[in-house]
Design an enzyme around this catalytic site. Sequence first.
Site, PDB file in Angstrom:
ATOM      1  N   THR A  13       0.841  -1.194   0.000  1.00 19.54           N
ATOM      2  CA  THR A  13       0.000   0.000   0.000  1.00 19.54           C
ATOM      3  C   THR A  13       0.872   1.239   0.000  1.00 19.54           C
ATOM      4  OG1 THR A  13      -1.817   1.164   1.112  1.00 19.54           O
ATOM      5  CG2 THR A  13      -0.155   0.138   2.519  1.00 19.54           C
ATOM      6  N   LYS A  18      -3.760   3.388   5.952  1.00 17.05           N
ATOM      7  CA  LYS A  18      -3.889   1.936   5.855  1.00 17.05           C
ATOM      8  C   LYS A  18      -2.604   1.249   6.313  1.00 17.05           C
ATOM      9  CE  LYS A  18      -6.324   0.476   2.415  1.00 17.05           C
ATOM     10  NZ  LYS A  18      -6.777   0.050   1.064  1.00 17.05           N
ATOM     11  N   ASP A  45      -2.483  -1.109 -11.591  1.00 20.94           N
ATOM     12  CA  ASP A  45      -3.855  -0.722 -11.903  1.00 20.94           C
ATOM     13  C   ASP A  45      -4.806  -1.726 -11.259  1.00 20.94           C
ATOM     14  OD1 ASP A  45      -3.066   1.449 -13.457  1.00 20.94           O
ATOM     15  OD2 ASP A  45      -2.920   0.223 -15.268  1.00 20.94           O
ATOM     16  N   ASP A  74      -7.792  -4.546   0.097  1.00 16.86           N
ATOM     17  CA  ASP A  74      -8.643  -3.681  -0.715  1.00 16.86           C
ATOM     18  C   ASP A  74      -9.938  -3.534   0.059  1.00 16.86           C
ATOM     19  OD1 ASP A  74      -8.732  -2.194  -3.297  1.00 16.86           O
ATOM     20  OD2 ASP A  74     -10.636  -3.248  -3.438  1.00 16.86           O
ATOM     21  N   SER A  75     -10.293  -2.311   0.339  1.00 13.08           N
ATOM     22  CA  SER A  75     -11.450  -2.078   1.194  1.00 13.08           C
ATOM     23  C   SER A  75     -12.215  -0.865   0.711  1.00 13.08           C
ATOM     24  CB  SER A  75     -11.009  -1.885   2.649  1.00 13.08           C
ATOM     25  OG  SER A  75     -10.054  -0.842   2.739  1.00 13.08           O
ATOM     26  N   GLY A 161      -9.924   7.901   6.082  1.00 12.44           N
ATOM     27  CA  GLY A 161     -10.942   7.601   5.084  1.00 12.44           C
ATOM     28  C   GLY A 161     -12.325   8.059   5.509  1.00 12.44           C
ATOM     29  N   TYR A 162     -13.288   7.157   5.399  1.00  9.41           N
ATOM     30  CA  TYR A 162     -14.688   7.473   5.690  1.00  9.41           C
ATOM     31  C   TYR A 162     -15.055   7.230   7.154  1.00  9.41           C
ATOM     32  CZ  TYR A 162     -15.051   7.403   0.594  1.00  9.41           C
ATOM     33  OH  TYR A 162     -14.877   7.660  -0.756  1.00  9.41           O
ATOM     34  N   HIS A 195     -13.932  -3.748   9.933  1.00  7.18           N
ATOM     35  CA  HIS A 195     -13.882  -4.693   8.825  1.00  7.18           C
ATOM     36  C   HIS A 195     -12.474  -5.235   8.616  1.00  7.18           C
ATOM     37  CE1 HIS A 195     -13.077  -0.623   7.638  1.00  7.18           C
ATOM     38  NE2 HIS A 195     -12.624  -0.968   6.448  1.00  7.18           N
TER      39      HIS A 195
END
EC number: 3.6.1.66
Length: 211
Positions: A13, A18, A45, A74-75, A161-162, A195
Amino acid sequence: MHRRITGKLVIATHNPGKLAEMKELLAPYGIEAVSAGELGLSEPDETGNDFRSNAAIKAIAAAHASKLPSFADDSGIVVDALDGAPGIYSARWAGPTKDFTAAMTRIERLLQERGATAPDKRKAHFVSALCVAWPDDHLEEVEARVDGTLVWPPRGTAGFGYDPMFRPDGHTRTFGEMTSIEKHGLPPLGLALSHRARAFVKLAEICLEPR
């Protein structure tokens, strides 16, 4: 047959938030972790159609380039009222500058446009797919999710992030208001809430041994 992780591990990453979470999760296992960024590896990609395939793309690319076992996540966040968006495009919604404040504002604007103001209309879940790839193409893959509700305005400055707009089910605070121990269950990992931590518990059971 499952394979154990030993020695050095590449974390595939370039996302600082992360990377910090992954290193924290790996700490109890005595794994020497180095990031793809530290090794100067390029970002592949992400052409997969789901979280699991994108995690594998990143892990395999790093394993081939570094000749070391490589660990990728990958989240993203999946919003029911937005037909699953942003989903696998969660990072892209933040743009090249990783502006998640703008990304959260975009989600809120779209929810308002659809009249999704009541809590039961603002359901969402985070997904995390983890993959460890070895240079010989052996893979170990797991996936987990956590359900919750989106709040506005965002609350808290922890996490990344969110996190500030996501309140997990059964809790009154957002991920952005929780400490690392509350969010990840460290220690022990058996209390994992997020998660990524839930997925990591699954991965640890098959690939890791506490030091």
